[in-house]
Design a protein around this motif. Structure first.
Motif, short mmCIF file in Angstrom:
data_model
loop_
_atom_site.label_atom_id
_atom_site.label_comp_id
_atom_site.label_asym_id
_atom_site.label_seq_id
_atom_site.Cartn_x
_atom_site.Cartn_y
_atom_site.Cartn_z
N SER A 1 12.02 -39.85 1.79
CA SER A 1 13.44 -40.27 2.67
C SER A 1 12.67 -39.37 3.88
CB SER A 1 13.76 -39.13 1.75
OG SER A 1 14.80 -39.05 1.59
N THR A 2 11.92 -38.00 3.74
CA THR A 2 12.46 -37.60 4.85
C THR A 2 11.53 -38.25 6.09
OG1 THR A 2 12.37 -35.37 3.87
CG2 THR A 2 11.53 -35.18 6.41
N SER B 1 10.80 -37.50 -2.08
CA SER B 1 11.62 -36.55 -1.49
C SER B 1 10.57 -36.79 0.54
CB SER B 1 10.91 -34.81 -1.53
OG SER B 1 11.88 -34.23 -0.71
N ARG C 1 11.80 -41.76 6.43
CA ARG C 1 12.57 -42.67 6.02
C ARG C 1 13.94 -41.87 7.33
NH1 ARG C 1 12.08 -44.49 1.75
NH2 ARG C 1 10.83 -45.93 1.23
N GLU C 2 13.89 -40.61 7.19
CA GLU C 2 14.99 -40.43 8.12
C GLU C 2 14.70 -39.82 10.02
OE1 GLU C 2 17.31 -36.93 6.30
OE2 GLU C 2 17.61 -38.07 4.64
N ARG C 3 13.25 -39.45 10.24
CA ARG C 3 12.91 -39.41 11.35
C ARG C 3 12.79 -40.78 11.78
NH1 ARG C 3 7.21 -35.92 9.77
NH2 ARG C 3 7.42 -36.29 12.16
N GLU C 4 12.24 -41.55 11.19
CA GLU C 4 11.84 -43.20 11.89
C GLU C 4 13.26 -43.50 12.31
OE1 GLU C 4 9.48 -45.49 13.62
OE2 GLU C 4 9.02 -43.91 12.33
N GLU C 5 14.22 -43.17 11.62
CA GLU C 5 15.55 -43.94 11.65
C GLU C 5 15.69 -43.03 13.32
OE1 GLU C 5 20.18 -44.03 10.08
OE2 GLU C 5 18.51 -44.16 8.93
N LEU C 6 15.53 -41.70 13.15
CA LEU C 6 16.17 -40.65 14.05
C LEU C 6 15.14 -41.31 16.12
CD1 LEU C 6 17.53 -38.12 15.29
CD2 LEU C 6 15.76 -36.80 14.85
N HIS D 1 16.70 -44.37 17.09
CA HIS D 1 18.04 -43.98 18.21
C HIS D 1 17.11 -43.38 19.36
CE1 HIS D 1 21.37 -44.59 15.12
NE2 HIS D 1 20.41 -44.24 14.83
N ASP E 1 2.45 -37.56 9.74
CA ASP E 1 2.89 -37.92 7.94
C ASP E 1 2.59 -38.27 7.23
OD1 ASP E 1 5.52 -38.04 9.73
OD2 ASP E 1 5.57 -40.26 9.80
#
Length: 197
Positions: free
Chosen positions: A159-160, A156, A162-167, A170, A132
């Motif tokens: 934000s990317t 930007s 954060r989305e990767r960390e959320e994925l 999961h 990262d």
């Protein structure tokens, strides 16, 4: 060792491993009266120390990656407030927690003694080993060559991340049972050998 934040030289770490092996092997040999058992337990102790160092480095890297999106937002806010890049990095070094604040403070310290900002960022990427952070370094390099709105670029990228960390979260939740089963199967032979010894 550097990524695990252990203040040891490589020679000192090797000495720690050697002393651990000798101490554990001697104690187990004396207690069990089996030389082979003592040697095996000595090797196991060395492996456990190495696993601990590596897990500590992974935990520190994980914490760094979790802090990085927040740091990028702090930098973006500072840039929008009229600060320069160095002042934004200084704000991150002052406001954030370890390990991120220490790494960003090192960039400022290197710049104070005459080093360039780009070299400081490149050294931090090598030190930390975060993919990262490598993306952030590339974004900063592109901005330096091309120009543009750095604050929106950092937003930007954050934000990317954060989305990767959320994925990732999961995926970890969905594969937790299988990973636990794999760990149990992996440890089982060592447990059986220990039981018979």
């Amino acid at each position: 060792l550097e990524r695990a934040a252990l203040p040891l030289k490589v020679s000192e770490y090797v000495l720690v491993l050697f002393v651990t092996f000798i101490a554990v092997a001697a104690v187990v040999t004396v207690l069990s009266k089996l030389l082979i058992g003592g040697l095996l337990m000595g090797v196991l102790a060395v492996v456990l120390v190495e696993v601990w160092v590596r897990s500590r480095a992974r935990a520190r890297l994980s914490l760094f990656n979790k802090q990085l999106p927040v740091a990028l937002q702090v930098m973006a806010t500072s840039l929008r407030s009229g600060f320069g890049v160095m002042e934004a990095v200084q704000t991150v070094g002052r406001e954030m927690d370890q390990p991120l604040s220490g790494e960003f403070s090192l960039i400022i310290d290197q710049a104070r003694v005459g080093g360039s900002f780009e070299a400081g960022v490149a050294q931090m990427v090598e030190r930390v080993g975060s993919e990262d952070l490598r993306i952030v370094a590339r974004a900063l390099e592109i901005h330096r060559k091309v120009g543009g709105d750095l604050a929106s670029i950092l937003d930007s990228v954050a934000s990317t991340m954060r989305e990767r960390e959320e994925l990732r979260g999961h995926i970890k939740a969905l594969t937790a049972q299988q990973r636990l089963g794999g760990m149990i199967v992996g440890v089982l032979p060592v447990w059986v050998v220990g039981f018979f010894l």
